[in-house]
Design an enzyme around this catalytic site. Sequence first.
Site, mmCIF file in Angstrom:
data_model
loop_
_atom_site.group_PDB
_atom_site.id
_atom_site.type_symbol
_atom_site.label_atom_id
_atom_site.label_comp_id
_atom_site.label_asym_id
_atom_site.label_seq_id
_atom_site.Cartn_x
_atom_site.Cartn_y
_atom_site.Cartn_z
ATOM 1 N N TYR A 115 77.871 66.386 75.639
ATOM 2 C CA TYR A 115 77.067 66.360 74.403
ATOM 3 C C TYR A 115 75.584 66.214 74.784
ATOM 4 C CZ TYR A 115 75.090 65.126 69.898
ATOM 5 O OH TYR A 115 74.304 65.122 68.757
ATOM 6 N N SER A 175 68.598 65.951 69.966
ATOM 7 C CA SER A 175 69.002 64.539 69.864
ATOM 8 C C SER A 175 68.316 63.696 70.937
ATOM 9 C CB SER A 175 70.515 64.412 70.035
ATOM 10 O OG SER A 175 70.884 63.039 70.028
HETATM 11 N N1 LIG Z 1 74.456 62.105 62.909
HETATM 12 C C1 LIG Z 1 73.712 61.692 63.933
HETATM 13 O O1 LIG Z 1 73.551 60.482 64.188
HETATM 14 C C2 LIG Z 1 73.015 62.704 64.804
HETATM 15 C C3 LIG Z 1 72.139 62.232 65.777
HETATM 16 C C4 LIG Z 1 71.473 63.152 66.593
HETATM 17 C C5 LIG Z 1 71.673 64.499 66.409
HETATM 18 N N2 LIG Z 1 72.548 64.951 65.462
HETATM 19 C C6 LIG Z 1 72.715 66.399 65.322
HETATM 20 O O2 LIG Z 1 72.494 66.779 63.989
HETATM 21 C C7 LIG Z 1 73.189 68.001 63.711
HETATM 22 C C8 LIG Z 1 73.948 67.856 62.385
HETATM 23 O O3 LIG Z 1 75.005 66.925 62.578
HETATM 24 P P1 LIG Z 1 75.472 65.927 61.413
HETATM 25 O O4 LIG Z 1 75.237 64.566 61.876
HETATM 26 O O5 LIG Z 1 74.904 66.383 60.122
HETATM 27 O O6 LIG Z 1 77.061 66.164 61.488
HETATM 28 P P2 LIG Z 1 78.103 66.873 60.513
HETATM 29 O O7 LIG Z 1 78.025 66.318 59.152
HETATM 30 O O8 LIG Z 1 79.386 66.802 61.251
HETATM 31 O O9 LIG Z 1 77.596 68.387 60.436
HETATM 32 C C9 LIG Z 1 77.848 69.311 61.461
HETATM 33 C C10 LIG Z 1 77.599 70.706 60.908
HETATM 34 O O10 LIG Z 1 77.861 71.628 61.988
HETATM 35 C C11 LIG Z 1 78.651 72.687 61.487
HETATM 36 N N3 LIG Z 1 79.481 73.292 62.532
HETATM 37 C C12 LIG Z 1 80.272 72.674 63.441
HETATM 38 N N4 LIG Z 1 80.950 73.604 64.151
HETATM 39 C C13 LIG Z 1 80.559 74.820 63.663
HETATM 40 C C14 LIG Z 1 80.921 76.159 63.970
HETATM 41 N N5 LIG Z 1 81.819 76.460 64.936
HETATM 42 N N6 LIG Z 1 80.342 77.152 63.265
HETATM 43 C C15 LIG Z 1 79.437 76.883 62.282
HETATM 44 N N7 LIG Z 1 79.027 75.654 61.969
HETATM 45 C C16 LIG Z 1 79.612 74.627 62.654
HETATM 46 C C17 LIG Z 1 79.537 72.024 60.429
HETATM 47 O O11 LIG Z 1 80.011 73.015 59.508
HETATM 48 P P3 LIG Z 1 81.537 73.549 59.419
HETATM 49 O O12 LIG Z 1 82.440 72.475 59.956
HETATM 50 O O13 LIG Z 1 81.709 73.810 57.955
HETATM 51 O O14 LIG Z 1 81.537 74.804 60.209
HETATM 52 C C18 LIG Z 1 78.542 71.087 59.754
HETATM 53 O O15 LIG Z 1 77.837 71.783 58.747
HETATM 54 C C19 LIG Z 1 74.089 68.229 64.917
HETATM 55 O O16 LIG Z 1 73.507 69.183 65.775
HETATM 56 C C20 LIG Z 1 74.125 66.885 65.616
HETATM 57 O O17 LIG Z 1 74.371 67.013 67.003
HETATM 58 C C21 LIG Z 1 73.212 64.083 64.661
#
Ligand SMILES: NC(=O)c1ccc[n+]([C@@H]2O[C@H](COP(=O)([O-])OP(=O)(O)OC[C@H]3O[C@@H](n4cnc5c(N)ncnc54)[C@H](OP(=O)(O)O)[C@@H]3O)[C@@H](O)[C@H]2O)c1
Length: 244
Positions: free
Chosen positions: A150, A137
């Site tokens: 984070y 990120s």
């Molecule tokens: N959205 C943004 O603006 C943004 C910006 C920068 C970086 N990111 C990064 O992008 C990545 C994806 O995030 P997203 O935005 O797509 O959010 P999201 O929709 O909340 O997805 C998060 C994913 O992580 C999985 N996860 C969480 N805890 C887990 C665990 N204990 N074991 C296995 N899987 C787990 C969740 O699956 P389950 O809950 O089913 O386990 C889900 O598939 C993350 O690393 C986030 O930090 C996001």
Amino acid sequence: MQKFERALVIGASSGIGRAIAGQLLKEGASVALVARRQEAMAELAAGFPGKAFVYPHDVTDYAKTPALFQQITHDLGGLDLIVYASGLMPTIEENEYSFQKDREMIEVNLLGAVAWLDEAAMRFERTKSGTIVGISSVAGERGRRGNPVYGSSKAALTSFLESLRNRLSRYGIHVVTIKPGFIDTDMVRGKPGLFWLISAEVAAKQILHAAKRGTNIAYVPARWRLVSCVLKSIPSFLFRRLPV
Ligand SMILES: NC(=O)c1ccc[n+]([C@@H]2O[C@H](COP(=O)([O-])OP(=O)(O)OC[C@H]3O[C@@H](n4cnc5c(N)ncnc54)[C@H](OP(=O)(O)O)[C@@H]3O)[C@@H](O)[C@H]2O)c1
């Protein structure tokens, strides 16, 4: 440009990981979907019989990772691409210091990635091919007031991915660090201060494009590279006044 035929996506039940898995499946790849929410993954897999494989797993069950990784590579008949997209970003109040929340972020955002990507590194080093993608990120580039751990987990993930790249590039393996800005997923929905939001599907396209080209570091969307340069150049005494 590389074509991926066998891919493993960790964090495939929602958001960016789900969109990446969906796009790979549409392109005809066989894809292993890993996360805790089995139903959400099964719903995606139902549209791609014989191509999508669902493995419910909590990435903090580190002891189970090696055997599950072996099972997945066996079921897929090999592996060309691994994407680590699992992540957590709980809300942290301005004066909150919660070790429990902080620990969970380190465990999922960093240690889960290390557990899975170590397995992939060992396999790819042996087979002398493969692509590793880690979703880090822009938030890892400065120590922000808003969510200290984070950002720290993402800074450490970025550094870990760079180390993997420096170890593995000599074997023809690509390690791709993705630095998204704001992507419209459950993680950020409803949070204040969002701008330039793009959908998870648009982000997934850009991430897979970078993976196919073997780009070292890709900002998603690309204009965040400029934001990052500006943020990095702000002196500390001014940066601490910013409400980020
Ligand atoms: N959205 C943004 O603006 C943004 C910006 C920068 C970086 N990111 C990064 O992008 C990545 C994806 O995030 P997203 O935005 O797509 O959010 P999201 O929709 O909340 O997805 C998060 C994913 O992580 C999985 N996860 C969480 N805890 C887990 C665990 N204990 N074991 C296995 N899987 C787990 C969740 O699956 P389950 O809950 O089913 O386990 C889900 O598939 C993350 O690393 C986030 O930090 C996001």
